[in-house]
Design a protein around this motif. Structure first.
Motif, PDB file in Angstrom:
ATOM      1  N   ILE A 167      94.969  14.546 181.106  1.00 35.06           N
ATOM      2  CA  ILE A 167      95.148  13.508 180.163  1.00 35.06           C
ATOM      3  C   ILE A 167      96.131  13.885 179.299  1.00 35.06           C
ATOM      4  CG2 ILE A 167      93.224  14.041 178.573  1.00 35.06           C
ATOM      5  CD1 ILE A 167      92.711  11.031 178.163  1.00 35.06           C
ATOM      6  N   HIS A 168      96.970  12.885 178.762  1.00 33.31           N
ATOM      7  CA  HIS A 168      98.106  13.071 178.023  1.00 33.31           C
ATOM      8  C   HIS A 168      97.552  13.012 176.521  1.00 33.31           C
ATOM      9  CE1 HIS A 168     100.147  11.981 181.577  1.00 33.31           C
ATOM     10  NE2 HIS A 168     101.007  12.964 181.370  1.00 33.31           N
ATOM     11  N   ALA A 169      96.804  13.894 176.280  1.00 33.00           N
ATOM     12  CA  ALA A 169      96.123  13.732 174.997  1.00 33.00           C
ATOM     13  C   ALA A 169      95.260  14.913 174.601  1.00 33.00           C
ATOM     14  CB  ALA A 169      95.134  12.536 174.825  1.00 33.00           C
ATOM     15  N   SER A 170      95.256  15.391 173.344  1.00 34.14           N
ATOM     16  CA  SER A 170      94.093  16.687 172.901  1.00 34.14           C
ATOM     17  C   SER A 170      92.783  16.182 173.008  1.00 34.14           C
ATOM     18  CB  SER A 170      94.675  16.984 171.342  1.00 34.14           C
ATOM     19  OG  SER A 170      94.020  18.303 171.244  1.00 34.14           O
ATOM     20  N   LEU A 171      92.365  16.050 174.132  1.00 29.33           N
ATOM     21  CA  LEU A 171      90.963  15.567 174.216  1.00 29.33           C
ATOM     22  C   LEU A 171      90.330  16.266 175.564  1.00 29.33           C
ATOM     23  CD1 LEU A 171      89.480  12.104 174.006  1.00 29.33           C
ATOM     24  CD2 LEU A 171      89.327  13.253 176.216  1.00 29.33           C
ATOM     25  N   SER A 172      89.226  16.508 175.423  1.00 30.55           N
ATOM     26  CA  SER A 172      88.320  16.883 176.497  1.00 30.55           C
ATOM     27  C   SER A 172      86.981  16.097 176.610  1.00 30.55           C
ATOM     28  CB  SER A 172      87.825  18.601 176.433  1.00 30.55           C
ATOM     29  OG  SER A 172      88.932  19.533 176.391  1.00 30.55           O
ATOM     30  N   MET A 173      86.622  15.736 177.746  1.00 32.46           N
ATOM     31  CA  MET A 173      85.231  14.846 178.083  1.00 32.46           C
ATOM     32  C   MET A 173      84.571  15.633 178.955  1.00 32.46           C
ATOM     33  SD  MET A 173      84.764  10.975 179.396  1.00 32.46           S
ATOM     34  CE  MET A 173      84.464  11.435 181.353  1.00 32.46           C
ATOM     35  N   PHE A 174      83.085  15.723 178.602  1.00 34.64           N
ATOM     36  CA  PHE A 174      82.282  16.661 179.258  1.00 34.64           C
ATOM     37  C   PHE A 174      81.156  15.650 179.779  1.00 34.64           C
ATOM     38  CE2 PHE A 174      84.134  19.504 176.367  1.00 34.64           C
ATOM     39  CZ  PHE A 174      84.304  20.740 177.250  1.00 34.64           C
ATOM     40  N   ALA A 175      80.292  15.674 180.787  1.00 39.07           N
ATOM     41  CA  ALA A 175      79.122  14.914 181.315  1.00 39.07           C
ATOM     42  C   ALA A 175      78.089  15.964 181.300  1.00 39.07           C
ATOM     43  CB  ALA A 175      79.437  14.282 182.551  1.00 39.07           C
ATOM     44  N   THR A 176      76.861  15.441 181.009  1.00 43.95           N
ATOM     45  CA  THR A 176      75.795  16.501 181.407  1.00 43.95           C
ATOM     46  C   THR A 176      74.529  15.589 181.561  1.00 43.95           C
ATOM     47  OG1 THR A 176      76.634  18.114 179.572  1.00 43.95           O
ATOM     48  CG2 THR A 176      74.117  18.023 179.859  1.00 43.95           C
ATOM     49  N   ILE A 177      73.471  16.165 182.489  1.00 44.78           N
ATOM     50  CA  ILE A 177      72.470  15.696 182.562  1.00 44.78           C
ATOM     51  C   ILE A 177      71.373  16.531 182.196  1.00 44.78           C
ATOM     52  CG2 ILE A 177      70.513  14.716 184.366  1.00 44.78           C
ATOM     53  CD1 ILE A 177      72.973  14.040 186.091  1.00 44.78           C
ATOM     54  N   LEU A 178      70.648  16.387 181.122  1.00 45.52           N
ATOM     55  CA  LEU A 178      70.139  17.602 180.598  1.00 45.52           C
ATOM     56  C   LEU A 178      68.255  17.326 180.846  1.00 45.52           C
ATOM     57  CD1 LEU A 178      70.497  20.028 178.884  1.00 45.52           C
ATOM     58  CD2 LEU A 178      70.122  18.585 176.764  1.00 45.52           C
ATOM     59  N   GLU A 179      67.956  18.230 181.523  1.00 49.17           N
ATOM     60  CA  GLU A 179      66.286  17.955 181.482  1.00 49.17           C
ATOM     61  C   GLU A 179      65.432  18.200 180.593  1.00 49.17           C
ATOM     62  OE1 GLU A 179      65.574  19.423 186.198  1.00 49.17           O
ATOM     63  OE2 GLU A 179      66.411  21.080 184.694  1.00 49.17           O
ATOM     64  N   GLU A 235      79.987  24.999 166.130  1.00 51.79           N
ATOM     65  CA  GLU A 235      79.015  24.840 167.251  1.00 51.79           C
ATOM     66  C   GLU A 235      77.788  23.827 167.326  1.00 51.79           C
ATOM     67  OE1 GLU A 235      77.142  28.565 169.370  1.00 51.79           O
ATOM     68  OE2 GLU A 235      75.464  28.033 168.085  1.00 51.79           O
ATOM     69  N   LEU A 236      77.686  23.164 168.166  1.00 45.50           N
ATOM     70  CA  LEU A 236      76.739  21.939 168.301  1.00 45.50           C
ATOM     71  C   LEU A 236      75.818  22.415 169.511  1.00 45.50           C
ATOM     72  CD1 LEU A 236      75.980  18.826 167.671  1.00 45.50           C
ATOM     73  CD2 LEU A 236      77.406  18.324 169.928  1.00 45.50           C
ATOM     74  N   SER A 237      74.640  22.244 168.768  1.00 43.15           N
ATOM     75  CA  SER A 237      73.342  22.367 169.747  1.00 43.15           C
ATOM     76  C   SER A 237      72.791  21.013 170.074  1.00 43.15           C
ATOM     77  CB  SER A 237      72.259  23.422 169.166  1.00 43.15           C
ATOM     78  OG  SER A 237      71.704  22.703 168.028  1.00 43.15           O
ATOM     79  N   ILE A 238      72.361  20.948 171.483  1.00 44.16           N
ATOM     80  CA  ILE A 238      71.925  19.707 172.026  1.00 44.16           C
ATOM     81  C   ILE A 238      70.752  20.074 172.732  1.00 44.16           C
ATOM     82  CG2 ILE A 238      72.393  17.711 173.493  1.00 44.16           C
ATOM     83  CD1 ILE A 238      75.221  18.546 173.166  1.00 44.16           C
ATOM     84  N   GLU A 239      69.646  19.334 172.426  1.00 48.02           N
ATOM     85  CA  GLU A 239      68.143  19.486 173.134  1.00 48.02           C
ATOM     86  C   GLU A 239      67.684  18.212 173.430  1.00 48.02           C
ATOM     87  OE1 GLU A 239      65.558  22.024 170.008  1.00 48.02           O
ATOM     88  OE2 GLU A 239      66.909  21.179 168.884  1.00 48.02           O
ATOM     89  N   ALA A 246      68.257  13.213 180.243  1.00 49.67           N
ATOM     90  CA  ALA A 246      69.045  12.626 179.248  1.00 49.67           C
ATOM     91  C   ALA A 246      70.608  12.816 179.773  1.00 49.67           C
ATOM     92  CB  ALA A 246      68.805  13.087 178.052  1.00 49.67           C
ATOM     93  N   GLU A 247      71.211  11.572 179.988  1.00 44.63           N
ATOM     94  CA  GLU A 247      72.678  11.774 180.427  1.00 44.63           C
ATOM     95  C   GLU A 247      73.578  11.439 179.272  1.00 44.63           C
ATOM     96  OE1 GLU A 247      75.388  10.321 184.455  1.00 44.63           O
ATOM     97  OE2 GLU A 247      73.426   9.492 184.219  1.00 44.63           O
ATOM     98  N   PHE A 248      74.606  12.152 179.205  1.00 47.68           N
ATOM     99  CA  PHE A 248      75.307  11.862 178.010  1.00 47.68           C
ATOM    100  C   PHE A 248      76.748  12.569 178.213  1.00 47.68           C
ATOM    101  CE2 PHE A 248      73.318  15.816 176.663  1.00 47.68           C
ATOM    102  CZ  PHE A 248      74.505  16.717 176.513  1.00 47.68           C
ATOM    103  N   LEU A 249      77.806  11.756 177.583  1.00 47.33           N
ATOM    104  CA  LEU A 249      79.150  12.184 177.603  1.00 47.33           C
ATOM    105  C   LEU A 249      79.505  12.927 176.343  1.00 47.33           C
ATOM    106  CD1 LEU A 249      80.769   9.087 179.191  1.00 47.33           C
ATOM    107  CD2 LEU A 249      80.226  11.087 180.143  1.00 47.33           C
ATOM    108  N   LEU A 250      80.131  13.722 176.267  1.00 43.40           N
ATOM    109  CA  LEU A 250      80.612  14.745 174.953  1.00 43.40           C
ATOM    110  C   LEU A 250      81.929  14.669 175.094  1.00 43.40           C
ATOM    111  CD1 LEU A 250      79.945  16.387 172.332  1.00 43.40           C
ATOM    112  CD2 LEU A 250      79.631  18.484 173.811  1.00 43.40           C
TER     113      LEU A 250
END
Length: 254
Positions: A167-179, A235-239, A246-250
């Motif tokens: 992407i032409h932007a200062s951005l990162s997108m992550f996806a997670t499925i957290l049990e 630092e961000l912790s996600i529980e 739980a499925e989320f985008l960061l």
């Protein structure tokens, strides 16, 4: 690690909501006829984050876009994309369809399935360059790729590789499925972030996904949170404090 991080919840019931029968859409901030003066133009370079459900055989007819980088994260179902560059493709669960509109293009998006709704997250980002050449790409990541880890899907073209979408932007997108009972951490490279917990369970569900940020802010399905950092390397912790995945985008962005 000692610098301050501010986390502000954006509750699902505070989002704009439009239901016209064939389209059920939630707008995280101002979009189309929905206007929220507190969130008039997105958050940093992240300008649109909509959670959409489209009825079978319905969709968005041919329309124009310019300048924005536009991408869709397919949660369930399938979505047919057609554009003026000659691309035609049906995108499924686990796939991300990315279009750099650049100097301008036309496209349409339809749910071609005869019986199943399609559920996807639509994202628009303002690029750091104008008059780009329009382009199109799709990539796929399995649930296993996202399970209990931050899976990098989209990244600044300066850092991206064959495993990510550039992407032409200062951005990162992550996806997670957290049990359930699992947790992960992310260290921000930039001064902004946003997290969105996807509405996988449906509106009437009683057992829904729940996550907790930095042992304080609890998000339920459809909720998001703005993250402001005084400096980078916060630092961000996600529980996962719920009973289901739980499925989320960061997003880590400017």
């Amino acid at each position: 690690m000692s610098s301050k991080m501010e986390i502000i919840a954006r509750r699902s019931n505070e989002r704009g909501h439009s239901n016209v029968g064939w389209l059920d859409s939630y707008h995280t901030w101002s979009f189309s006829s929905y206007h929220d003066p507190k969130f008039d133009n997105g958050f940093g370079c992240l300008h649109v984050l909509n959670e959409d459900r489209v009825e079978p055989t319905k969709g968005f007819g041919t329309h124009s876009h310019k300048e924005y980088e536009i991408f869709s994260y397919i949660v369930d179902g399938e979505l047919e994309h057609k554009d003026s560059m000659g691309n035609t493709e049906i995108i499924h669960r686990d796939e991300v369809q990315f279009t750099s509109a650049g100097t301008g293009l036309q496209h349409s998006e339809f749910n071609v399935h005869q019986s199943l709704w399609v559920h996807f997250i639509q994202i628009w980002v303002k690029p750091n360059q104008s008059k780009l050449q329009p382009s199109y790409t799709t990539k796929k990541w399995s649930d296993k790729d996202k399970l209990n880890k931050l899976c990098l899907l989209v990244d600044d073209i300066k850092n991206s590789n064959e495993n990510t979408i550039a992407i032409h932007a200062s951005l990162s997108m992550f996806a997670t499925i957290l049990e359930a009972n699992q947790s992960i951490k992310h260290i921000f490279k930039r001064n902004k972030g946003f997290i969105h917990l996807i509405m996988r369970s449906g509106k009437e569900a009683t057992n829904i996904a729940k996550i907790r940020l930095n042992q304080s802010i609890i998000l339920e399905e459809g909720d998001g949170a703005f993250i402001n950092c005084e400096t980078s390397f916060n630092e961000l912790s996600i529980e996962n404090i719920g009973k289901i995945n739980a499925e989320f985008l960061l997003f880590d962005h400017e």
